[in-house]
Scaffold this motif. Structure first.
Motif, PDB file in Angstrom:
ATOM      1  N   LEU A   1      46.787  17.468  21.168  1.00  0.00           N
ATOM      2  CA  LEU A   1      45.419  17.698  21.634  1.00  0.00           C
ATOM      3  C   LEU A   1      45.403  17.936  23.143  1.00  0.00           C
ATOM      4  CD1 LEU A   1      42.397  17.829  21.033  1.00  0.00           C
ATOM      5  CD2 LEU A   1      42.298  15.351  21.382  1.00  0.00           C
ATOM      6  N   LEU A   2      46.199  17.170  23.892  1.00  0.00           N
ATOM      7  CA  LEU A   2      46.274  17.386  25.337  1.00  0.00           C
ATOM      8  C   LEU A   2      46.717  18.818  25.635  1.00  0.00           C
ATOM      9  CD1 LEU A   2      47.782  15.024  28.012  1.00  0.00           C
ATOM     10  CD2 LEU A   2      48.415  17.427  27.963  1.00  0.00           C
TER      11      LEU A   2
ATOM     12  N   GLU B   1      43.248  25.746  26.508  1.00  0.00           N
ATOM     13  CA  GLU B   1      41.911  26.327  26.430  1.00  0.00           C
ATOM     14  C   GLU B   1      41.193  26.261  27.776  1.00  0.00           C
ATOM     15  OE1 GLU B   1      38.689  24.310  24.061  1.00  0.00           O
ATOM     16  OE2 GLU B   1      38.951  26.114  22.830  1.00  0.00           O
ATOM     17  N   GLN B   2      41.165  25.086  28.400  1.00  0.00           N
ATOM     18  CA  GLN B   2      40.380  24.915  29.623  1.00  0.00           C
ATOM     19  C   GLN B   2      41.011  25.612  30.832  1.00  0.00           C
ATOM     20  OE1 GLN B   2      38.810  20.884  30.325  1.00  0.00           O
ATOM     21  NE2 GLN B   2      39.167  20.404  28.164  1.00  0.00           N
TER      22      GLN B   2
ATOM     23  N   GLU C   1      46.515  21.464  23.735  1.00  0.00           N
ATOM     24  CA  GLU C   1      45.517  22.451  23.314  1.00  0.00           C
ATOM     25  C   GLU C   1      44.320  22.485  24.259  1.00  0.00           C
ATOM     26  OE1 GLU C   1      43.854  25.397  20.638  1.00  0.00           O
ATOM     27  OE2 GLU C   1      45.838  24.757  21.330  1.00  0.00           O
ATOM     28  N   GLN C   2      43.893  21.314  24.730  1.00  0.00           N
ATOM     29  CA  GLN C   2      42.786  21.271  25.675  1.00  0.00           C
ATOM     30  C   GLN C   2      43.167  21.941  26.997  1.00  0.00           C
ATOM     31  OE1 GLN C   2      39.492  19.923  25.244  1.00  0.00           O
ATOM     32  NE2 GLN C   2      40.200  20.171  23.139  1.00  0.00           N
ATOM     33  N   CYS C   3      44.396  21.736  27.442  1.00  0.00           N
ATOM     34  CA  CYS C   3      44.860  22.391  28.670  1.00  0.00           C
ATOM     35  C   CYS C   3      44.965  23.899  28.461  1.00  0.00           C
ATOM     36  CB  CYS C   3      46.208  21.819  29.095  1.00  0.00           C
ATOM     37  SG  CYS C   3      46.136  20.130  29.739  1.00  0.00           S
TER      38      CYS C   3
ATOM     39  N   ARG D   1      40.965  11.177  30.149  1.00  0.00           N
ATOM     40  CA  ARG D   1      40.236  10.943  28.911  1.00  0.00           C
ATOM     41  C   ARG D   1      38.744  10.990  29.172  1.00  0.00           C
ATOM     42  NH1 ARG D   1      44.414   7.251  29.090  1.00  0.00           N
ATOM     43  NH2 ARG D   1      45.986   7.439  27.432  1.00  0.00           N
TER      44      ARG D   1
ATOM     45  N   VAL E   1      41.567  18.628  33.688  1.00  0.00           N
ATOM     46  CA  VAL E   1      41.141  18.799  32.292  1.00  0.00           C
ATOM     47  C   VAL E   1      40.645  17.467  31.737  1.00  0.00           C
ATOM     48  CG1 VAL E   1      42.051  19.190  29.947  1.00  0.00           C
ATOM     49  CG2 VAL E   1      42.621  20.779  31.797  1.00  0.00           C
ATOM     50  N   GLU E   2      39.604  17.543  30.942  1.00  0.00           N
ATOM     51  CA  GLU E   2      39.105  16.357  30.232  1.00  0.00           C
ATOM     52  C   GLU E   2      39.362  16.536  28.745  1.00  0.00           C
ATOM     53  OE1 GLU E   2      35.276  14.122  31.199  1.00  0.00           O
ATOM     54  OE2 GLU E   2      34.722  15.110  29.317  1.00  0.00           O
ATOM     55  N   MET E   3      39.837  15.481  28.088  1.00  0.00           N
ATOM     56  CA  MET E   3      40.095  15.534  26.653  1.00  0.00           C
ATOM     57  C   MET E   3      39.514  14.297  25.979  1.00  0.00           C
ATOM     58  SD  MET E   3      44.135  14.449  26.244  1.00  0.00           S
ATOM     59  CE  MET E   3      43.981  13.938  24.526  1.00  0.00           C
TER      60      MET E   3
ATOM     61  N   VAL F   1      45.087  15.440  33.556  1.00  0.00           N
ATOM     62  CA  VAL F   1      44.290  15.345  32.324  1.00  0.00           C
ATOM     63  C   VAL F   1      43.748  13.927  32.194  1.00  0.00           C
ATOM     64  CG1 VAL F   1      44.270  15.677  29.836  1.00  0.00           C
ATOM     65  CG2 VAL F   1      45.827  17.035  31.264  1.00  0.00           C
TER      66      VAL F   1
END
Length: 207
Positions: free
Chosen positions: A19-20, A26-27, A22-24, A132, A160-162, A130
């Protein structure tokens, strides 16, 4: 080409890692995220790790089907203690036209000044901190004596926020050792690999 670099032991890889990444991706609008499993992390000297090739195989199972995720065996093949600055140099040599982004948990940011040649690390890649969801913005002031204010602002724009996920390799290993379920903590392929190869059990045979 915008390439994210995500280092760690990945022992084993789990859904919070994925998830980390993927969030990076994307963001930060990354074209690819490269997972770099370490051979012997400098901060975990003396700690027993699952052999590198085994962790690499679990990573490959975990990211199978995601065309923008890749695994680098650079550190595992090099062996011994690896430092981020050396890994980034090698990756830059292989992709000289790429822009690199180094992904790390915001809670590790305060330790960054203690890393080997951290000034060079900050030149070779954009630091992506990153955090939370619900956690305060990381304090980039720890880098003030190492890099320019403009560079710090650049890092701040790429944080980045996840979503918070209470997962860790330590917890997964403990659960396996105690015979508890790890379903939905790691991809099914990784779960079955751990089971088939008897990893993390108290009676596990070392590979």
């Amino acid at each position: 080409m915008r390439l994210g670099v995500f280092g760690g032991t990945f022992d084993p890889v789990h859904y919070a890692h994925l998830l980390l990444a993927e969030q990076c991706r994307e963001q930060c609008r990354l074209d690819r995220v490269i997972f770099v499993p370490s051979a012997v992390p400098p901060h975990k000297l003396g700690q027993a790790l699952t052999p590198g090739p085994v962790r690499v195989e679990m990573l490959r199972l975990a990211i199978a089907g995601h065309e923008q995720f890749a695994v680098s065996t650079l550190e595992v093949e090099r062996g011994g203690v690896n430092y981020t600055v050396d890994t980034l140099r090698c990756l830059r040599e292989n992709e000289p036209e790429a822009e690199f982004f180094f992904l790390l948990g915001a809670d590790m940011l305060h330790d960054l000044p203690n890393w080997r040649q951290v000034e060079r690390v900050c030149e070779l890649a954009t630091i992506v901190a990153v955090r939370r969801a619900g956690c305060p913005e990381p304090d980039f002031a720890c880098l003030a004596k190492l890099v320019s204010q403009d560079r710090i602002e650049h890092f701040r724009r790429h944080q980045v926020e996840m979503p918070a996920m209470g997962l860790s390799g330590t917890e997964i290993r403990r659960r396996v050792r105690e015979g508890l379920s790890i379903r939905y903590m790691t991809p099914r392929g990784v779960e079955k690999y751990i089971e088939t190869h008897g990893l993390y059990r108290s009676d596990a045979v070392k590979h």
